[in-house]
Every structure is written in structure tokens, then in C-alpha cells.
Design an enzyme around this catalytic site. Structure first.
Site, PDB file in Angstrom:
ATOM      1  N   ASN A   1      12.997   6.639 -38.894  1.00 14.65           N
ATOM      2  CA  ASN A   1      12.941   5.843 -37.663  1.00 14.65           C
ATOM      3  C   ASN A   1      13.822   6.511 -36.597  1.00 14.65           C
ATOM      4  O   ASN A   1      15.029   6.683 -36.810  1.00 14.65           O
ATOM      5  CB  ASN A   1      13.431   4.423 -37.984  1.00 14.65           C
ATOM      6  CG  ASN A   1      13.359   3.509 -36.784  1.00 14.65           C
ATOM      7  OD1 ASN A   1      13.753   3.895 -35.686  1.00 14.65           O
ATOM      8  ND2 ASN A   1      12.881   2.299 -36.974  1.00 14.65           N
TER       9      ASN A   1
ATOM     10  N   HIS B   1      16.945   5.066 -32.661  1.00 17.10           N
ATOM     11  CA  HIS B   1      18.345   5.159 -32.214  1.00 17.10           C
ATOM     12  C   HIS B   1      18.615   6.424 -31.403  1.00 17.10           C
ATOM     13  O   HIS B   1      19.568   6.462 -30.616  1.00 17.10           O
ATOM     14  CB  HIS B   1      19.308   5.048 -33.388  1.00 17.10           C
ATOM     15  CG  HIS B   1      19.352   3.656 -33.943  1.00 17.10           C
ATOM     16  ND1 HIS B   1      19.794   2.587 -33.212  1.00 17.10           N
ATOM     17  CD2 HIS B   1      18.976   3.162 -35.137  1.00 17.10           C
ATOM     18  CE1 HIS B   1      19.703   1.488 -33.932  1.00 17.10           C
ATOM     19  NE2 HIS B   1      19.202   1.799 -35.115  1.00 17.10           N
TER      20      HIS B   1
ATOM     21  N   ARG C   1      22.248   6.695 -21.143  1.00 15.62           N
ATOM     22  CA  ARG C   1      22.618   7.487 -19.987  1.00 15.62           C
ATOM     23  C   ARG C   1      21.501   7.560 -18.944  1.00 15.62           C
ATOM     24  O   ARG C   1      21.767   7.563 -17.751  1.00 15.62           O
ATOM     25  CB  ARG C   1      23.019   8.896 -20.452  1.00 15.62           C
ATOM     26  CG  ARG C   1      23.263   9.924 -19.353  1.00 15.62           C
ATOM     27  CD  ARG C   1      24.305   9.460 -18.338  1.00 15.62           C
ATOM     28  NE  ARG C   1      25.549   9.067 -18.939  1.00 15.62           N
ATOM     29  CZ  ARG C   1      26.628   9.826 -19.020  1.00 15.62           C
ATOM     30  NH1 ARG C   1      26.627  11.030 -18.549  1.00 15.62           N
ATOM     31  NH2 ARG C   1      27.735   9.362 -19.566  1.00 15.62           N
TER      32      ARG C   1
ATOM     33  N   HIS D   1       9.573   2.043 -32.771  1.00 18.67           N
ATOM     34  CA  HIS D   1       9.359   0.652 -32.375  1.00 18.67           C
ATOM     35  C   HIS D   1       9.273   0.605 -30.856  1.00 18.67           C
ATOM     36  O   HIS D   1      10.275   0.840 -30.166  1.00 18.67           O
ATOM     37  CB  HIS D   1      10.529  -0.189 -32.891  1.00 18.67           C
ATOM     38  CG  HIS D   1      10.372  -1.659 -32.653  1.00 18.67           C
ATOM     39  ND1 HIS D   1      11.302  -2.565 -33.093  1.00 18.67           N
ATOM     40  CD2 HIS D   1       9.412  -2.390 -32.039  1.00 18.67           C
ATOM     41  CE1 HIS D   1      10.920  -3.786 -32.754  1.00 18.67           C
ATOM     42  NE2 HIS D   1       9.773  -3.713 -32.105  1.00 18.67           N
TER      43      HIS D   1
ATOM     44  N   ARG E   1       9.407  -1.600 -28.239  1.00 21.13           N
ATOM     45  CA  ARG E   1       9.771  -3.008 -28.003  1.00 21.13           C
ATOM     46  C   ARG E   1       9.252  -3.487 -26.664  1.00 21.13           C
ATOM     47  O   ARG E   1       9.105  -2.710 -25.724  1.00 21.13           O
ATOM     48  CB  ARG E   1      11.304  -3.163 -28.024  1.00 21.13           C
ATOM     49  CG  ARG E   1      11.921  -2.901 -29.377  1.00 21.13           C
ATOM     50  CD  ARG E   1      13.393  -3.254 -29.312  1.00 21.13           C
ATOM     51  NE  ARG E   1      13.542  -4.657 -29.018  1.00 21.13           N
ATOM     52  CZ  ARG E   1      13.806  -5.600 -29.927  1.00 21.13           C
ATOM     53  NH1 ARG E   1      13.995  -5.276 -31.179  1.00 21.13           N
ATOM     54  NH2 ARG E   1      13.920  -6.854 -29.567  1.00 21.13           N
TER      55      ARG E   1
ATOM     56  N   ARG F   1      13.688  -1.172 -24.749  1.00 23.94           N
ATOM     57  CA  ARG F   1      15.126  -0.837 -24.732  1.00 23.94           C
ATOM     58  C   ARG F   1      15.422   0.575 -25.275  1.00 23.94           C
ATOM     59  O   ARG F   1      16.445   1.140 -24.974  1.00 23.94           O
ATOM     60  CB  ARG F   1      15.956  -1.888 -25.457  1.00 23.94           C
ATOM     61  CG  ARG F   1      15.897  -1.842 -26.946  1.00 23.94           C
ATOM     62  CD  ARG F   1      16.938  -2.758 -27.548  1.00 23.94           C
ATOM     63  NE  ARG F   1      16.663  -4.145 -27.276  1.00 23.94           N
ATOM     64  CZ  ARG F   1      16.927  -5.148 -28.114  1.00 23.94           C
ATOM     65  NH1 ARG F   1      17.509  -4.906 -29.270  1.00 23.94           N
ATOM     66  NH2 ARG F   1      16.654  -6.400 -27.815  1.00 23.94           N
TER      67      ARG F   1
ATOM     68  N   GLU G   1       5.919   0.447 -34.949  1.00 21.48           N
ATOM     69  CA  GLU G   1       6.381  -0.945 -35.110  1.00 21.48           C
ATOM     70  C   GLU G   1       6.137  -1.668 -33.803  1.00 21.48           C
ATOM     71  O   GLU G   1       6.419  -1.128 -32.723  1.00 21.48           O
ATOM     72  CB  GLU G   1       7.880  -0.972 -35.424  1.00 21.48           C
ATOM     73  CG  GLU G   1       8.205  -0.443 -36.791  1.00 21.48           C
ATOM     74  CD  GLU G   1       9.699  -0.462 -37.053  1.00 21.48           C
ATOM     75  OE1 GLU G   1      10.470  -0.911 -36.173  1.00 21.48           O
ATOM     76  OE2 GLU G   1      10.094  -0.016 -38.121  1.00 21.48           O
TER      77      GLU G   1
ATOM     78  N   THR H   1      13.073 -17.641 -41.621  1.00 22.98           N
ATOM     79  CA  THR H   1      14.495 -17.973 -41.801  1.00 22.98           C
ATOM     80  C   THR H   1      15.378 -16.744 -42.029  1.00 22.98           C
ATOM     81  O   THR H   1      16.480 -16.655 -41.519  1.00 22.98           O
ATOM     82  CB  THR H   1      14.676 -18.934 -43.002  1.00 22.98           C
ATOM     83  OG1 THR H   1      13.719 -18.577 -43.991  1.00 22.98           O
ATOM     84  CG2 THR H   1      14.522 -20.362 -42.596  1.00 22.98           C
TER      85      THR H   1
ATOM     86  N   GLU I   1       6.187  -4.455 -45.551  1.00 27.02           N
ATOM     87  CA  GLU I   1       7.503  -3.812 -45.618  1.00 27.02           C
ATOM     88  C   GLU I   1       8.499  -4.923 -45.903  1.00 27.02           C
ATOM     89  O   GLU I   1       8.638  -5.858 -45.101  1.00 27.02           O
ATOM     90  CB  GLU I   1       7.833  -3.111 -44.293  1.00 27.02           C
ATOM     91  CG  GLU I   1       9.215  -2.453 -44.348  1.00 27.02           C
ATOM     92  CD  GLU I   1       9.493  -1.516 -43.169  1.00 27.02           C
ATOM     93  OE1 GLU I   1       8.555  -0.834 -42.701  1.00 27.02           O
ATOM     94  OE2 GLU I   1      10.651  -1.496 -42.715  1.00 27.02           O
TER      95      GLU I   1
ATOM     96  N   HIS J   1      15.280  -1.522 -43.410  1.00 26.78           N
ATOM     97  CA  HIS J   1      16.332  -2.166 -42.616  1.00 26.78           C
ATOM     98  C   HIS J   1      17.659  -2.172 -43.364  1.00 26.78           C
ATOM     99  O   HIS J   1      17.778  -2.794 -44.408  1.00 26.78           O
ATOM    100  CB  HIS J   1      15.975  -3.594 -42.179  1.00 26.78           C
ATOM    101  CG  HIS J   1      16.796  -4.012 -40.984  1.00 26.78           C
ATOM    102  ND1 HIS J   1      16.375  -3.827 -39.689  1.00 26.78           N
ATOM    103  CD2 HIS J   1      18.033  -4.522 -40.915  1.00 26.78           C
ATOM    104  CE1 HIS J   1      17.306  -4.244 -38.863  1.00 26.78           C
ATOM    105  NE2 HIS J   1      18.324  -4.664 -39.578  1.00 26.78           N
TER     106      HIS J   1
ATOM    107  N   HIS K   1      19.082   4.150 -38.785  1.00 29.03           N
ATOM    108  CA  HIS K   1      20.461   4.229 -38.312  1.00 29.03           C
ATOM    109  C   HIS K   1      21.320   5.228 -39.078  1.00 29.03           C
ATOM    110  O   HIS K   1      22.022   6.058 -38.488  1.00 29.03           O
ATOM    111  CB  HIS K   1      21.088   2.824 -38.352  1.00 29.03           C
ATOM    112  CG  HIS K   1      22.464   2.784 -37.797  1.00 29.03           C
ATOM    113  ND1 HIS K   1      23.581   3.012 -38.576  1.00 29.03           N
ATOM    114  CD2 HIS K   1      22.907   2.592 -36.545  1.00 29.03           C
ATOM    115  CE1 HIS K   1      24.652   2.930 -37.817  1.00 29.03           C
ATOM    116  NE2 HIS K   1      24.280   2.686 -36.580  1.00 29.03           N
TER     117      HIS K   1
HETATM  118  N1  PXP Z   1      12.074  -1.197 -40.731  1.00 29.42           N
HETATM  119  C1  PXP Z   1      11.892  -1.999 -39.654  1.00 29.42           C
HETATM  120  C2  PXP Z   1      10.716  -2.912 -39.642  1.00 29.42           C
HETATM  121  C3  PXP Z   1      12.780  -1.954 -38.580  1.00 29.42           C
HETATM  122  O1  PXP Z   1      12.580  -2.758 -37.510  1.00 29.42           O
HETATM  123  C4  PXP Z   1      13.850  -1.040 -38.619  1.00 29.42           C
HETATM  124  C5  PXP Z   1      14.770  -0.911 -37.454  1.00 29.42           C
HETATM  125  O2  PXP Z   1      15.485  -2.020 -37.248  1.00 29.42           O
HETATM  126  C6  PXP Z   1      14.009  -0.239 -39.750  1.00 29.42           C
HETATM  127  C7  PXP Z   1      13.101  -0.336 -40.794  1.00 29.42           C
HETATM  128  C8  PXP Z   1      15.124   0.755 -39.855  1.00 29.42           C
HETATM  129  O3  PXP Z   1      16.329   0.083 -39.967  1.00 29.42           O
HETATM  130  P1  PXP Z   1      17.695   0.901 -39.962  1.00 29.42           P
HETATM  131  O4  PXP Z   1      17.846   1.513 -38.616  1.00 29.42           O
HETATM  132  O5  PXP Z   1      18.715  -0.126 -40.289  1.00 29.42           O
HETATM  133  O6  PXP Z   1      17.576   1.961 -41.027  1.00 29.42           O
END
Ligand code: PXP
Length: 247
Positions: free
Chosen positions: A7, A10, A18, A52, A54, A58, A79, A110, A160, A200, A223
Site C-alpha cells: 500500500n 503513505h 508539502r 486508496h 479517498r 487526502r 481501495e 462496530t 480482506e 491493517h 505503513h
Molecule cells: N488494508 C486496508 C483495507 C486499508 O485501508 C489499509 C490502509 O489503512 C491497509 C490495508 C494497510 O494498512 P497499514 O498502512 O496499517 O499497513
């Protein structure tokens, strides 16, 4: 072999910190480029790239998605929220897969995954539109039996599992229970014919446990890989994660 979806959101977050509002999102002084990062991640063995787009834009921008489509040599997993605008965009871009994630409060169950049960018709329409276009739909859900069964009933090929609650419980006594829930969810989903992905909050430490989840096909990780890449470069960061996923 468990597959790795990297992913790159980030990386775009750093660029936007910036250059938000700048006339261009690439070239000249604009850095870092998430698409260039994706290409390096693929070279190091990433099996797919996850982004993703969004609603609030962002981090990833539409133009990133189009550029990634040109540059990627693996698979793009887009995503997105379950909205008409995003469905229309996905049908134009035609990624290999979309992962439907919650963005607004009413879409969230939840624990934080998508509430498929609470919005069956919307999700069904999205899955059907994607199936017709040859795009696989994944639903980002909690390891909750009702959500899993509803996902299978609606014809989603993949889910997922949201690993956030387990990752957050890493240093607490609840961790074993959270992992047991993920395990039970993975078994139930597999029995229902779903391909099981997870993501995640997975990192270089907790991957040792999550890789033992039964039937897991792909991990989507962002991340920790982007963080590690600051020190080692993205290629080493990807190679190290793949080695830990499949020792
Ligand atoms: N899977 C999904 C559906 C996500 O939205 C994200 C990002 O929040 C991730 C995986 C990757 O998460 P992370 O950045 O915590 O590895």
C-alpha cells in the site's frame, strides 16, 4: 506462498504534506512520487500495489491512479468507498481488483470494517457492476460471521479481514482472543468459498503471527513498509517483508 500487496498511500501523504494545492503532483521539485515507489516495490517482489483513492483526496489523487495503471507491471488493487462516483471511476480505470472500504460513519461496523449487512443493496450493486467488468471485488470486513456470510451471499469473490483490532491489542491480554477471532473468521470465509486476504496494522513484528492465519492469500501492508523504506530504501523493505511472510 502468501502474496504481498504494498500500500503506497503513505508515500502520497508525505507528498501532499508539502505539495497539496501545487499545480502538479509529479515532476520538478514535487516529491516523493508514489508511482515511482510502486515501480521499485514491484521490482523487489511486491505481488500487487494497493492504493486508496479517498473521497477527500487526502493522499492518492486520481492522476496517480492513471499513472500507476500505465507504470504497474503487477496488479492494482483500488481501495474505495461504495459510492456511485467511485464505482464509475473504477469501471473506467479497470484495476485488477477493488477493495470496498468504509469512509463515512454510517458505513462502518462496530469494529471498523465495512458494514456489509447494514447496506446489502449498495454493496451488491457494486459487486455486480465489478463482476460484469471482470474486476474482482474484495470487502474489507471484521472477522464477524454475519459480515462474512453476507459477503459470500452477495457474490463477492474476496474479503480482506480487518486486522486492526488484533494489531492494536498486540501488547495486551486481548491479543489471543483477537487472533482467535481472525482465525475463526478465516476458516468460515474459506468454507464459504471466499478468498481470504488480510490487512491493517500489520508490521515486521506481528507478521510472524498473522502469516499463520489459515487460508490467507494476500496481506496488504503499507505503513510499516513505507516507514522502513526511509532507512533501507523501498526495495530492501519489500524484500524483508516478503521473507518474513514466507520464511
Ligand atoms: N488494508 C486496508 C483495507 C486499508 O485501508 C489499509 C490502509 O489503512 C491497509 C490495508 C494497510 O494498512 P497499514 O498502512 O496499517 O499497513
Amino acid at each position: 506462498m502468501i502474496l504481498l500487496g504494498v500500500n503506497i498511500d503513505h508515500c502520497a501523504t508525505v507528498r501532499q504534506a508539502r505539495y497539496r494545492g501545487y499545480a502538479r503532483i509529479e515532476g520538478g521539485p514535487v516529491e516523493p512520487d508514489p508511482v515511482a515507489l510502486a515501480v521499485c516495490a514491484e521490482r523487489a517482489g511486491a505481488d500487487g500495489i494497493t492504493i486508496h483513492l479517498r473521497e477527500d483526496r487526502r493522499h492518492i489523487q486520481e492522476h496517480d491512479v492513471w499513472r500507476l495503471r500505465e507504470a504497474s507491471r503487477t496488479r492494482i488493487n483500488l481501495e474505495m468507498a461504495c459510492t456511485p462516483a467511485m464505482i464509475e471511476f473504477a469501471l473506467k480505470v479497470k484495476p485488477a481488483s477493488v477493495c470496498v472500504v468504509p469512509e463515512s460513519r454510517e458505513e462502518i461496523s462496530t469494529e471498523g470494517g465495512l458494514d456489509v449487512v447494514g447496506q446489502r443493496e449498495r454493496v451488491k450493486a457494486c459487486i455486480e457492476a465489478m463482476n460484469a467488468a471482470g474486476i474482482s471485488t474484495s470487502l474489507f470486513i471484521d472477522p464477524d460471521f454475519a459480515q462474512i456470510e453476507c459477503s459470500a451471499e452477495l457474490g463477492a469473490p474476496w474479503i480482506e479481514l480487518h486486522t486492526g483490532a488484533w494489531a492494536n491489542a498486540w501488547h495486551t491480554p486481548e491479543r489471543a482472543d483477537e487472533f482467535a477471532r481472525l482465525r475463526a473468521g478465516a476458516l468460515r470465509a474459506h468454507a464459504a468459498g471466499l478468498v481470504v486476504n488480510a490487512g491493517h496494522g500489520i508490521n515486521y513484528v506481528n507478521v510472524a503471527e498473522i502469516r499463520t492465519l489459515p487460508h490467507v492469500h494476500e496481506l496488504n501492508i503499507g505503513h510499516t513498509i513505507i516507514s522502513r523504506a526511509l532507512f533501507t530504501g523501498i526495495e530492501e523493505a519489500v524484500r524483508e517483508m516478503k521473507a518474513r511472510m514466507n520464511p
